[in-house]
Motif scaffolding. Sequence first.
Motif, PDB file in Angstrom:
ATOM      1  N   LEU A   1      51.079 -37.799 -29.963  1.00 60.12           N
ATOM      2  CA  LEU A   1      49.644 -38.072 -30.014  1.00 60.12           C
ATOM      3  C   LEU A   1      48.997 -38.194 -28.633  1.00 60.12           C
ATOM      4  CD1 LEU A   1      49.496 -40.731 -32.872  1.00 60.12           C
ATOM      5  CD2 LEU A   1      49.090 -38.270 -33.021  1.00 60.12           C
ATOM      6  N   LYS A   2      49.767 -38.056 -27.580  1.00 57.42           N
ATOM      7  CA  LYS A   2      49.273 -38.297 -26.222  1.00 57.42           C
ATOM      8  C   LYS A   2      47.981 -37.540 -25.896  1.00 57.42           C
ATOM      9  CE  LYS A   2      50.709 -37.933 -21.417  1.00 57.42           C
ATOM     10  NZ  LYS A   2      50.088 -36.752 -20.849  1.00 57.42           N
ATOM     11  N   ASP A   3      47.866 -36.294 -26.299  1.00 54.62           N
ATOM     12  CA  ASP A   3      46.705 -35.487 -25.930  1.00 54.62           C
ATOM     13  C   ASP A   3      45.650 -35.405 -27.033  1.00 54.62           C
ATOM     14  OD1 ASP A   3      47.758 -34.903 -23.397  1.00 54.62           O
ATOM     15  OD2 ASP A   3      49.003 -33.312 -24.237  1.00 54.62           O
ATOM     16  N   TYR A   4      45.771 -36.249 -28.046  1.00 52.70           N
ATOM     17  CA  TYR A   4      44.808 -36.225 -29.155  1.00 52.70           C
ATOM     18  C   TYR A   4      43.724 -37.272 -28.931  1.00 52.70           C
ATOM     19  CZ  TYR A   4      47.786 -33.146 -31.877  1.00 52.70           C
ATOM     20  OH  TYR A   4      48.502 -32.070 -32.314  1.00 52.70           O
ATOM     21  N   LEU A   5      42.570 -37.034 -29.517  1.00 50.75           N
ATOM     22  CA  LEU A   5      41.442 -37.965 -29.468  1.00 50.75           C
ATOM     23  C   LEU A   5      41.043 -38.307 -30.898  1.00 50.75           C
ATOM     24  CD1 LEU A   5      39.194 -36.054 -26.913  1.00 50.75           C
ATOM     25  CD2 LEU A   5      40.667 -38.013 -26.424  1.00 50.75           C
ATOM     26  N   ILE A   6      40.473 -39.487 -31.077  1.00 49.59           N
ATOM     27  CA  ILE A   6      39.886 -39.860 -32.364  1.00 49.59           C
ATOM     28  C   ILE A   6      38.423 -40.199 -32.078  1.00 49.59           C
ATOM     29  CG2 ILE A   6      40.550 -42.296 -32.273  1.00 49.59           C
ATOM     30  CD1 ILE A   6      41.230 -41.875 -35.339  1.00 49.59           C
ATOM     31  N   CYS A   7      37.542 -39.724 -32.935  1.00 48.72           N
ATOM     32  CA  CYS A   7      36.100 -39.805 -32.634  1.00 48.72           C
ATOM     33  C   CYS A   7      35.314 -40.482 -33.749  1.00 48.72           C
ATOM     34  CB  CYS A   7      35.525 -38.399 -32.452  1.00 48.72           C
ATOM     35  SG  CYS A   7      36.344 -37.413 -31.225  1.00 48.72           S
ATOM     36  N   ASN A   8      34.208 -41.101 -33.369  1.00 52.62           N
ATOM     37  CA  ASN A   8      33.183 -41.562 -34.302  1.00 52.62           C
ATOM     38  C   ASN A   8      32.007 -40.597 -34.168  1.00 52.62           C
ATOM     39  OD1 ASN A   8      34.554 -43.866 -35.095  1.00 52.62           O
ATOM     40  ND2 ASN A   8      33.624 -45.127 -33.487  1.00 52.62           N
ATOM     41  N   THR A   9      31.345 -40.352 -35.270  1.00 52.41           N
ATOM     42  CA  THR A   9      30.161 -39.479 -35.225  1.00 52.41           C
ATOM     43  C   THR A   9      28.943 -40.245 -35.721  1.00 52.41           C
ATOM     44  OG1 THR A   9      30.594 -38.593 -37.430  1.00 52.41           O
ATOM     45  CG2 THR A   9      31.505 -37.372 -35.567  1.00 52.41           C
ATOM     46  N   ASP A  10      27.780 -39.735 -35.385  1.00 50.74           N
ATOM     47  CA  ASP A  10      26.546 -40.333 -35.901  1.00 50.74           C
ATOM     48  C   ASP A  10      26.163 -39.636 -37.210  1.00 50.74           C
ATOM     49  OD1 ASP A  10      25.347 -37.904 -35.187  1.00 50.74           O
ATOM     50  OD2 ASP A  10      24.445 -38.720 -33.364  1.00 50.74           O
ATOM     51  N   GLU A  11      24.997 -39.967 -37.713  1.00 50.27           N
ATOM     52  CA  GLU A  11      24.557 -39.412 -39.005  1.00 50.27           C
ATOM     53  C   GLU A  11      24.351 -37.895 -38.979  1.00 50.27           C
ATOM     54  OE1 GLU A  11      21.418 -41.029 -36.505  1.00 50.27           O
ATOM     55  OE2 GLU A  11      23.042 -42.060 -37.520  1.00 50.27           O
ATOM     56  N   ARG A  12      24.240 -37.297 -37.795  1.00 56.77           N
ATOM     57  CA  ARG A  12      24.102 -35.834 -37.679  1.00 56.77           C
ATOM     58  C   ARG A  12      25.416 -35.160 -37.313  1.00 56.77           C
ATOM     59  NH1 ARG A  12      18.996 -37.252 -34.486  1.00 56.77           N
ATOM     60  NH2 ARG A  12      20.643 -37.733 -33.066  1.00 56.77           N
ATOM     61  N   ASP A  13      26.520 -35.893 -37.436  1.00 57.21           N
ATOM     62  CA  ASP A  13      27.861 -35.407 -37.109  1.00 57.21           C
ATOM     63  C   ASP A  13      28.036 -35.041 -35.633  1.00 57.21           C
ATOM     64  OD1 ASP A  13      28.966 -35.845 -39.588  1.00 57.21           O
ATOM     65  OD2 ASP A  13      28.469 -33.844 -40.321  1.00 57.21           O
ATOM     66  N   SER A  14      27.226 -35.635 -34.774  1.00 56.81           N
ATOM     67  CA  SER A  14      27.421 -35.487 -33.338  1.00 56.81           C
ATOM     68  C   SER A  14      28.381 -36.581 -32.886  1.00 56.81           C
ATOM     69  CB  SER A  14      26.100 -35.641 -32.584  1.00 56.81           C
ATOM     70  OG  SER A  14      25.214 -34.607 -32.949  1.00 56.81           O
ATOM     71  N   ILE A  15      29.242 -36.251 -31.941  1.00 55.38           N
ATOM     72  CA  ILE A  15      30.220 -37.234 -31.474  1.00 55.38           C
ATOM     73  C   ILE A  15      29.491 -38.356 -30.749  1.00 55.38           C
ATOM     74  CG2 ILE A  15      32.157 -37.633 -29.915  1.00 55.38           C
ATOM     75  CD1 ILE A  15      33.123 -34.815 -30.586  1.00 55.38           C
ATOM     76  N   LYS A  16      29.717 -39.568 -31.246  1.00 53.66           N
ATOM     77  CA  LYS A  16      29.087 -40.760 -30.693  1.00 53.66           C
ATOM     78  C   LYS A  16      30.039 -41.469 -29.727  1.00 53.66           C
ATOM     79  CE  LYS A  16      28.448 -44.500 -33.286  1.00 53.66           C
ATOM     80  NZ  LYS A  16      27.953 -45.326 -34.384  1.00 53.66           N
ATOM     81  N   GLN A  17      31.300 -41.501 -30.088  1.00 53.12           N
ATOM     82  CA  GLN A  17      32.286 -42.222 -29.294  1.00 53.12           C
ATOM     83  C   GLN A  17      33.645 -41.588 -29.543  1.00 53.12           C
ATOM     84  OE1 GLN A  17      32.837 -46.173 -30.765  1.00 53.12           O
ATOM     85  NE2 GLN A  17      34.348 -46.717 -29.249  1.00 53.12           N
TER      86      GLN A  17
END
Length: 186
Positions: free
Chosen positions: A139-155
Amino acid sequence: FPVTIRRLKLPRAYPIDNKTLVLIFNKTLDSLSSNAYTHYWFNNQNRGISYHHFIDNSLSRIELQMSDSFLSNTTYRIRIDSLADCANNFSVDRNYADFGLSEKADSNDLHINEVLFNPSPSGTDFVELYNSSNKFIDLKDYLICNTDERDSIKQFNAFGTDYWQVHPKQFIVLTDSKDKIMSNLS
């Protein structure tokens, strides 16, 4: 007062390449007791180690250079024997770790199995992953993301700078507080 001794354990091991293995211990090791190659056993054999050293000043991470290569699609178990921490307590509990050479995940290998995003006040968020493949996936090079209501990456968050393997057919829980997860399950 009762004295609780936290035993020396080997919670994980991961290969950097097909001849280099890193061992991560839960405590500081005695630098003299860790010097002998006879403390390390692979699948119940004393496999050829050509060189080993501590990775950093924590004395809790050892890198082993192997004489022979690890093979793909193979699960290995390294067991430590008669290794001591800096207080001279010998390894007793969890003195082994399983590992294999990591492979890249295909699109259907790694699944988000469960997400808790709104926990109780005594809980914490978590994401449960499942490796449905027969591969060791790092998992070293993987990211996990949160998105906003428009599916844009928020965090987004990286899994870390260390190697972290998900073994074949294994579930793994990602959280910022293992203790809160465990206390809410019991």
